[in-house]
Design an enzyme around this catalytic site. Structure first.
Site, PDB file in Angstrom:
ATOM      1  N   ASP A 102      -9.310 -24.059 -26.670  1.00 35.91           N
ATOM      2  CA  ASP A 102      -8.076 -24.845 -26.574  1.00 35.91           C
ATOM      3  C   ASP A 102      -7.563 -24.757 -25.138  1.00 35.91           C
ATOM      4  O   ASP A 102      -8.319 -24.405 -24.232  1.00 35.91           O
ATOM      5  CB  ASP A 102      -7.049 -24.472 -27.653  1.00 35.91           C
ATOM      6  CG  ASP A 102      -6.501 -23.065 -27.506  1.00 35.91           C
ATOM      7  OD1 ASP A 102      -6.998 -22.339 -26.616  1.00 35.91           O
ATOM      8  OD2 ASP A 102      -5.598 -22.679 -28.263  1.00 35.91           O
TER       9      ASP A 102
ATOM     10  N   ILE B  96     -15.058  -4.312   5.492  1.00 36.70           N
ATOM     11  CA  ILE B  96     -14.951  -3.505   6.715  1.00 36.70           C
ATOM     12  C   ILE B  96     -16.274  -3.409   7.460  1.00 36.70           C
ATOM     13  O   ILE B  96     -16.328  -2.821   8.535  1.00 36.70           O
ATOM     14  CB  ILE B  96     -14.407  -2.088   6.408  1.00 36.70           C
ATOM     15  CG1 ILE B  96     -15.127  -1.492   5.206  1.00 36.70           C
ATOM     16  CG2 ILE B  96     -12.908  -2.125   6.184  1.00 36.70           C
ATOM     17  CD1 ILE B  96     -14.722  -0.071   4.908  1.00 36.70           C
TER      18      ILE B  96
ATOM     19  N   GLU C 123       0.815  -1.222   0.000  1.00 37.60           N
ATOM     20  CA  GLU C 123       0.000   0.000   0.000  1.00 37.60           C
ATOM     21  C   GLU C 123       0.843   1.264   0.000  1.00 37.60           C
ATOM     22  O   GLU C 123       0.384   2.318   0.427  1.00 37.60           O
ATOM     23  CB  GLU C 123      -0.973  -0.016   1.187  1.00 37.60           C
ATOM     24  CG  GLU C 123      -0.312  -0.308   2.531  1.00 37.60           C
ATOM     25  CD  GLU C 123      -1.309  -0.474   3.670  1.00 37.60           C
ATOM     26  OE1 GLU C 123      -2.472  -0.071   3.544  1.00 37.60           O
ATOM     27  OE2 GLU C 123      -0.898  -0.999   4.723  1.00 37.60           O
TER      28      GLU C 123
HETATM   29  N1  COA Z   1     -17.073  -6.136  12.357  1.00 38.25           N
HETATM   30  C1  COA Z   1     -18.011  -6.653  13.167  1.00 38.25           C
HETATM   31  N2  COA Z   1     -19.151  -5.990  13.496  1.00 38.25           N
HETATM   32  C2  COA Z   1     -19.320  -4.777  12.967  1.00 38.25           C
HETATM   33  C3  COA Z   1     -18.367  -4.193  12.111  1.00 38.25           C
HETATM   34  C4  COA Z   1     -17.198  -4.927  11.802  1.00 38.25           C
HETATM   35  N3  COA Z   1     -16.248  -4.430  11.009  1.00 38.25           N
HETATM   36  N4  COA Z   1     -18.817  -2.981  11.726  1.00 38.25           N
HETATM   37  C5  COA Z   1     -20.006  -2.811  12.307  1.00 38.25           C
HETATM   38  N5  COA Z   1     -20.319  -3.883  13.074  1.00 38.25           N
HETATM   39  C6  COA Z   1     -21.544  -4.088  13.837  1.00 38.25           C
HETATM   40  C7  COA Z   1     -21.791  -2.933  14.790  1.00 38.25           C
HETATM   41  O1  COA Z   1     -21.239  -3.209  16.064  1.00 38.25           O
HETATM   42  C8  COA Z   1     -23.300  -2.878  14.846  1.00 38.25           C
HETATM   43  O2  COA Z   1     -23.830  -3.829  15.722  1.00 38.25           O
HETATM   44  P1  COA Z   1     -24.546  -3.357  17.083  1.00 38.25           P
HETATM   45  O3  COA Z   1     -25.473  -2.250  16.722  1.00 38.25           O
HETATM   46  O4  COA Z   1     -25.211  -4.589  17.560  1.00 38.25           O
HETATM   47  O5  COA Z   1     -23.418  -2.910  17.944  1.00 38.25           O
HETATM   48  C9  COA Z   1     -23.734  -3.362  13.467  1.00 38.25           C
HETATM   49  O6  COA Z   1     -22.634  -4.101  12.948  1.00 38.25           O
HETATM   50  C10 COA Z   1     -24.081  -2.233  12.540  1.00 38.25           C
HETATM   51  O7  COA Z   1     -23.022  -1.322  12.500  1.00 38.25           O
HETATM   52  P2  COA Z   1     -23.194   0.169  11.979  1.00 38.25           P
HETATM   53  O8  COA Z   1     -23.969   0.959  12.989  1.00 38.25           O
HETATM   54  O9  COA Z   1     -23.720   0.122  10.610  1.00 38.25           O
HETATM   55  O10 COA Z   1     -21.710   0.654  11.911  1.00 38.25           O
HETATM   56  P3  COA Z   1     -20.886   1.444  13.023  1.00 38.25           P
HETATM   57  O11 COA Z   1     -21.227   2.889  12.912  1.00 38.25           O
HETATM   58  O12 COA Z   1     -21.027   0.780  14.349  1.00 38.25           O
HETATM   59  O13 COA Z   1     -19.394   1.239  12.527  1.00 38.25           O
HETATM   60  C11 COA Z   1     -17.460   1.413  11.196  1.00 38.25           C
HETATM   61  C12 COA Z   1     -18.943   1.725  11.276  1.00 38.25           C
HETATM   62  C13 COA Z   1     -16.920   1.799   9.840  1.00 38.25           C
HETATM   63  C14 COA Z   1     -16.707   2.188  12.297  1.00 38.25           C
HETATM   64  C15 COA Z   1     -17.290  -0.119  11.427  1.00 38.25           C
HETATM   65  O14 COA Z   1     -17.953  -0.792  10.394  1.00 38.25           O
HETATM   66  C16 COA Z   1     -15.881  -0.622  11.574  1.00 38.25           C
HETATM   67  O15 COA Z   1     -15.311  -0.517  12.655  1.00 38.25           O
HETATM   68  N6  COA Z   1     -15.317  -1.220  10.529  1.00 38.25           N
HETATM   69  C17 COA Z   1     -13.992  -1.785  10.557  1.00 38.25           C
HETATM   70  C18 COA Z   1     -12.984  -0.665  10.543  1.00 38.25           C
HETATM   71  C19 COA Z   1     -11.571  -1.156  10.565  1.00 38.25           C
HETATM   72  O16 COA Z   1     -11.221  -2.132  11.205  1.00 38.25           O
HETATM   73  N7  COA Z   1     -10.716  -0.452   9.809  1.00 38.25           N
HETATM   74  C20 COA Z   1      -9.328  -0.794   9.696  1.00 38.25           C
HETATM   75  C21 COA Z   1      -9.038  -1.487   8.407  1.00 38.25           C
HETATM   76  S1  COA Z   1      -9.417  -0.596   6.940  1.00 38.25           S
HETATM   77 MG    MG Z   2      -3.640   0.775   5.271  1.00 40.94          MG
END
Ligand code: COA
Ligand code: MG
Length: 294
Positions: A270, A222, A129
């Site tokens: 082929d 994600i 990256e």
């Molecule tokens: N893994 C597992 N569960 C997840 C998740 C993930 N990556 N992202 C969201 N969820 C869960 C939430 O906890 C929520 O459940 P709950 O209401 O029972 O707690 C449900 O799924 C819906 O989530 P939502 O409200 O739509 O999203 P959010 O605002 O809580 O989170 C992000 C949004 C982007 C912060 C989140 O998706 C996230 O942390 N993603 C991963 C980010 C990461 O690791 N980035 C580094 C690598 S690029």
């Molecule tokens: Mg990165």
């Protein structure tokens, strides 16, 4: 090598998300210690991830931990805190040189000896990256037998080279191609960058299809809602499986009759098409679909 269609990231300091991620039926989960964790929570994330590795039932999902980068001075402590909890593998960010993979691999090997675990059992996946990572793909891809996959990271790369991200992705197309070519040259899996638009599932599907067409075998996720879309695209459909089987049968019949090249449905067939059909059946098999039952 195990199948990795979708690999779902979750912040390593968020036990709730880790527990939610464990029950989704995703091929791999990645507990992140790097950019998904605030600087003042790095230490807590290590112990949250290690405790989750010991306590949470991840079902059939592969348990991966993303370390901080070699340049961060956090990486060794990340490893020491999580290795005793025996993850299935590590994801290394911002890999730019072979030694970065080799150093981590040596530390893992040390732990494998210490705990009496099978040597080479814990796998490594490298994220490419940065401009230097792209430049040094060849040495990275051939760096270590523990390496299973090259992962393409578009967002960091765009930042590194001063590119502006667009929906079409032309600005990172060379790098996205280079990653898959180097991965395949070294018999590694190629895993595509995540789609950061959490609500555009059509866009995600299109991106995943392009990745598949380019030769990618998996894609980072994600958010839980991205998992099924990705895993579906990387699983051959019954129709594709039937077509592949028909092509292979026709090829065998023609071979037996002494013909190497022939026509099927108006198209020349082929060896390259036969190999592609066999690769598709192997993908189906790896995804748990038995082509013999279709
Ligand atoms: N893994 C597992 N569960 C997840 C998740 C993930 N990556 N992202 C969201 N969820 C869960 C939430 O906890 C929520 O459940 P709950 O209401 O029972 O707690 C449900 O799924 C819906 O989530 P939502 O409200 O739509 O999203 P959010 O605002 O809580 O989170 C992000 C949004 C982007 C912060 C989140 O998706 C996230 O942390 N993603 C991963 C980010 C990461 O690791 N980035 C580094 C690598 S690029
Ligand atoms: Mg990165």
């Amino acid at each position: 090598m195990r199948i990795r269609r979708a690999l779902l990231f979750m912040p390593g300091d968020d036990r709730r998300k880790i527990e939610k991620g464990a029950v989704l039926g995703v091929d791999s989960v990645i507990m992140d210690l790097e950019d998904g964790v605030a600087l003042n929570n790095k230490v807590a994330a290590r112990s949250t991830a290690a405790t989750a590795l010991r306590e949470v039932d991840f079902g059939g999902a592969e348990k991966l931990v993303r370390l901080n980068s070699a340049a961060s001075e956090l990486e060794t402590d990340d490893l020491h805190a999580t290795l005793p909890a025996h993850p299935d593998g590590y994801v290394l960010p911002k890999v730019e040189a072979a030694w970065q993979v080799q150093e981590v691999s040596a530390q893992i090997e040390h732990a494998e000896h210490e705990h009496g675990w099978p040597l080479g059992g814990i796998r490594v996946l490298a994220i490419i990256e940065t401009a230097r990572g792209i430049m040094n793909l060849r040495e990275i891809a051939g760096s270590d037998p523990r390496l299973d996959a090259l992962i393409f990271g578009a967002e960091d790369l765009a930042g590194d080279i001063g590119a502006t991200r667009t929906p079409e992705g032309d600005e990172v197309f060379y790098a996205r191609s280079a990653v898959v070519i180097h991965a395949k040259a070294f018999r590694l899996q190629a895993i595509d960058t995540p789609c950061v638009d959490l609500n555009d599932l059509d866009g995600l599907k299109a991106q995943t299809r392009t990745a598949l067409q380019m030769g990618y075998t998996g894609k980072l996720a994600i958010h839980p809602r991205q998992v099924d879309v990705i895993q579906h695209v990387f699983t051959p459909s019954p129709e594709e499986i039937r077509r592949a089987k028909r092509l292979i049968d026709a090829h065998e019949a023609h071979q037996n009759a002494g013909t190497g090249v022939f026509e099927l449905d108006g198209k020349m067939v082929d060896m390259p098409m036969v190999r592609a059909a066999k690769t598709l059946l192997a993908r189906a098999h790896a995804a748990g679909v038995d082509p013999n039952n279709i």
